[in-house]
Design a protein around this motif. Structure first.
Motif, PDB file in Angstrom:
ATOM      1  N   UNK A   1       0.819  -1.210   0.000  1.00 56.45           N
ATOM      2  CA  UNK A   1       0.000   0.000   0.000  1.00 56.45           C
ATOM      3  C   UNK A   1       0.859   1.269   0.000  1.00 56.45           C
ATOM      4  N   UNK A   2       1.976   1.223   0.697  1.00 51.08           N
ATOM      5  CA  UNK A   2       2.898   2.361   0.651  1.00 51.08           C
ATOM      6  C   UNK A   2       3.397   2.581  -0.776  1.00 51.08           C
ATOM      7  N   UNK A   3       3.799   1.482  -1.417  1.00 51.80           N
ATOM      8  CA  UNK A   3       4.304   1.585  -2.789  1.00 51.80           C
ATOM      9  C   UNK A   3       3.221   2.061  -3.744  1.00 51.80           C
ATOM     10  N   UNK A   4       1.988   1.593  -3.538  1.00 51.27           N
ATOM     11  CA  UNK A   4       0.883   1.994  -4.409  1.00 51.27           C
ATOM     12  C   UNK A   4       0.563   3.473  -4.213  1.00 51.27           C
ATOM     13  N   UNK A   5       0.583   3.931  -2.974  1.00 59.24           N
ATOM     14  CA  UNK A   5       0.330   5.349  -2.705  1.00 59.24           C
ATOM     15  C   UNK A   5       1.356   6.211  -3.423  1.00 59.24           C
ATOM     16  N   UNK A   6       2.618   5.781  -3.384  1.00 64.59           N
ATOM     17  CA  UNK A   6       3.672   6.548  -4.047  1.00 64.59           C
ATOM     18  C   UNK A   6       3.542   6.458  -5.569  1.00 64.59           C
ATOM     19  N   UNK A   7       3.147   5.287  -6.073  1.00 64.30           N
ATOM     20  CA  UNK A   7       2.951   5.134  -7.523  1.00 64.30           C
ATOM     21  C   UNK A   7       1.830   6.049  -8.009  1.00 64.30           C
ATOM     22  N   UNK A   8       0.753   6.129  -7.247  1.00 65.32           N
ATOM     23  CA  UNK A   8      -0.329   7.053  -7.595  1.00 65.32           C
ATOM     24  C   UNK A   8       0.196   8.495  -7.624  1.00 65.32           C
ATOM     25  N   UNK A   9       1.001   8.837  -6.622  1.00 58.70           N
ATOM     26  CA  UNK A   9       1.517  10.206  -6.530  1.00 58.70           C
ATOM     27  C   UNK A   9       2.342  10.560  -7.757  1.00 58.70           C
ATOM     28  N   UNK A  10       3.279   9.698  -8.112  1.00 55.10           N
ATOM     29  CA  UNK A  10       4.153  10.006  -9.243  1.00 55.10           C
ATOM     30  C   UNK A  10       3.442   9.859 -10.588  1.00 55.10           C
ATOM     31  N   UNK A  11       2.271   9.223 -10.573  1.00 53.43           N
ATOM     32  CA  UNK A  11       1.426   9.190 -11.777  1.00 53.43           C
ATOM     33  C   UNK A  11       0.466  10.378 -11.797  1.00 53.43           C
ATOM     34  N   UNK A  12       0.638  11.282 -10.815  1.00 55.97           N
ATOM     35  CA  UNK A  12      -0.164  12.502 -10.689  1.00 55.97           C
ATOM     36  C   UNK A  12      -1.639  12.205 -10.403  1.00 55.97           C
ATOM     37  N   UNK A  13      -1.896  11.055  -9.800  1.00 54.51           N
ATOM     38  CA  UNK A  13      -3.253  10.713  -9.365  1.00 54.51           C
ATOM     39  C   UNK A  13      -3.346  11.056  -7.876  1.00 54.51           C
ATOM     40  N   UNK A  14      -3.374  12.353  -7.601  1.00 52.95           N
ATOM     41  CA  UNK A  14      -3.210  12.825  -6.230  1.00 52.95           C
ATOM     42  C   UNK A  14      -4.380  12.441  -5.328  1.00 52.95           C
ATOM     43  N   UNK A  15      -5.599  12.407  -5.863  1.00 51.48           N
ATOM     44  CA  UNK A  15      -6.758  11.991  -5.057  1.00 51.48           C
ATOM     45  C   UNK A  15      -6.590  10.546  -4.586  1.00 51.48           C
ATOM     46  N   UNK A  16      -6.216   9.662  -5.513  1.00 51.03           N
ATOM     47  CA  UNK A  16      -6.032   8.246  -5.161  1.00 51.03           C
ATOM     48  C   UNK A  16      -4.854   8.076  -4.202  1.00 51.03           C
ATOM     49  N   UNK A  17      -3.805   8.824  -4.450  1.00 55.24           N
ATOM     50  CA  UNK A  17      -2.646   8.754  -3.564  1.00 55.24           C
ATOM     51  C   UNK A  17      -3.021   9.191  -2.154  1.00 55.24           C
ATOM     52  N   UNK A  18      -3.773  10.295  -2.064  1.00 58.49           N
ATOM     53  CA  UNK A  18      -4.192  10.814  -0.754  1.00 58.49           C
ATOM     54  C   UNK A  18      -5.068   9.805  -0.025  1.00 58.49           C
ATOM     55  N   UNK A  19      -5.990   9.180  -0.735  1.00 64.40           N
ATOM     56  CA  UNK A  19      -6.857   8.173  -0.117  1.00 64.40           C
ATOM     57  C   UNK A  19      -6.041   7.016   0.444  1.00 64.40           C
ATOM     58  N   UNK A  20      -5.016   6.597  -0.310  1.00 65.71           N
ATOM     59  CA  UNK A  20      -4.187   5.476   0.144  1.00 65.71           C
ATOM     60  C   UNK A  20      -3.350   5.879   1.352  1.00 65.71           C
ATOM     61  N   UNK A  21      -2.813   7.096   1.336  1.00 68.05           N
ATOM     62  CA  UNK A  21      -2.022   7.548   2.489  1.00 68.05           C
ATOM     63  C   UNK A  21      -2.891   7.683   3.739  1.00 68.05           C
ATOM     64  N   UNK A  22      -4.134   8.141   3.563  1.00 62.34           N
ATOM     65  CA  UNK A  22      -5.028   8.214   4.723  1.00 62.34           C
ATOM     66  C   UNK A  22      -5.377   6.814   5.225  1.00 62.34           C
ATOM     67  N   UNK A  23      -5.492   5.866   4.328  1.00 61.35           N
ATOM     68  CA  UNK A  23      -5.729   4.476   4.737  1.00 61.35           C
ATOM     69  C   UNK A  23      -4.564   3.981   5.595  1.00 61.35           C
ATOM     70  N   UNK A  24      -3.358   4.306   5.172  1.00 64.60           N
ATOM     71  CA  UNK A  24      -2.169   3.913   5.936  1.00 64.60           C
ATOM     72  C   UNK A  24      -2.137   4.612   7.294  1.00 64.60           C
TER      73      UNK A  24
END
Length: 315
Positions: free
Chosen positions: A166-189
């Motif tokens: 999940x950490x890796x996925x959150x970062x992958x979303x971030x660098x893919x500029x999918x900031x909403x999805x990245x934020x949701x994953x980081x809040x899950x963590x």
């Protein structure tokens, strides 16, 4: 009759010699295995190499490669393992190939073996997370970030509670500029009490890029509280505070960032540019000019030059 007897005797002798050699080989392997349990890879390697001279097998080759790996003789390790078909490699041997190329700083080759490893062992979450980070770090042109996202999403459907993935996925979303999805994953963590500097820092960046500067400040401040010696955390916090016109805080954090950073011309220019802006907005024209001149010492900047002319003309 005599000839048949001689043939029988020869066959018996050959069989006896073969049996003795095989026993000797098995004994050498047992001794080598015993050394491995004691982390004595020097003597284990010697026993395994002796056994190999009697009869070689893929299992023995992987034992020898393991000794080389544990002795950090990585080239010798990879040379052996690369000659074994991938479907014959044990999980541990496959991982040694992957990590050996990482240690030898050959990320492209490491990535290739990462793909092969995941094809055979798709639920190896540790390798998967490592591979996702590797793709992100090794993608100079930003054209393959989607692969890291696809790997992470596919795994997430089977196991949604794996912190490392999940950490890796959150970062992958971030660098893919999918900031909403990245934020949701980081809040899950964060809900799972995974409060690392990296998680808090990227949560803050997500909010910044989604133009929620107040929330960005909150999480960047939390990141800095965890790691007050982090120049990047201090820098981003100061930048957000500068954008929020919280000038006293921005000045403090940007000055600290400047001290912590190794001089990078572009970054140092940006630090002193924003530091000067905060000083100017606080009414400290002399300090603003001083900061902007420091910025220009690193790199030319027409905007800074214009600001200096404006503030100098208003004295």
């Amino acid at each position: 009759m005599v000839r048949k007897t001689l043939i029988a005797i020869i066959m018996l002798l050959v069989s006896s010699v073969g049996f003795a050699l095989n026993n000797n080989r098995n004994g050498l392997i047992v001794k080598g295995d015993s050394c491995v349990t004691e982390n004595d890879y020097f003597h284990a390697l010697d026993y395994f190499l002796q056994a190999q001279k009697i009869r070689d097998t893929k299992d023995l080759q992987m034992k020898i490669a393991d000794c080389y790996y544990c002795r950090y003789q990585l080239k010798e390790c990879t040379t052996i393992l690369e000659k074994i078909k991938e479907d014959s490699l044990s999980h541990d041997a496959f991982k040694e190939l992957y990590y050996a190329y990482g240690a030898m700083e050959k990320p492209s080759t490491q990535e290739i073996y990462g793909y092969a490893l995941i094809r055979r062992f798709p639920m190896d979450s540790r390798i998967l997370a490592s591979l996702m980070h590797l793709i992100i770090d090794n993608d100079k042109y930003g054209t393959r970030q989607f692969l890291a996202v696809e790997f992470g999403e596919k795994y997430f459907k089977k196991d949604s509670d794996n912190v490392e993935v999940n950490r890796a996925l959150a970062q992958a979303y971030f660098f893919s500029q999918k900031y909403d999805k990245s934020l949701n994953m980081y809040h899950r963590l964060l809900q799972e009490k995974d409060t690392t500097f990296s998680g808090l820092y990227y949560t803050g960046l997500c909010y910044e890029y989604l133009h929620n500067l107040d929330s960005a400040k909150v999480y960047l401040q939390k990141a800095v509280n965890i790691s007050p010696k982090s120049p990047v955390g201090m820098y981003r916090l100061g930048m957000v505070e500068s954008m929020l016109h919280l000038n006293a805080e921005a000045i403090s954090h940007l000055e600290t960032a400047a001290q912590l950073y190794q001089p990078s011309p572009t970054l140092m220019r940006l630090i002193y540019k924003n530091l000067g802006q905060s000083e100017a907005e606080s009414g400290n024209k002399a300090k603003a000019l001083e900061a902007w001149k420091k910025a220009l010492a690193y790199e030319p900047d027409d905007d800074i030059t214009s600001k200096i002319k404006q503030i100098s003309g208003s004295k």
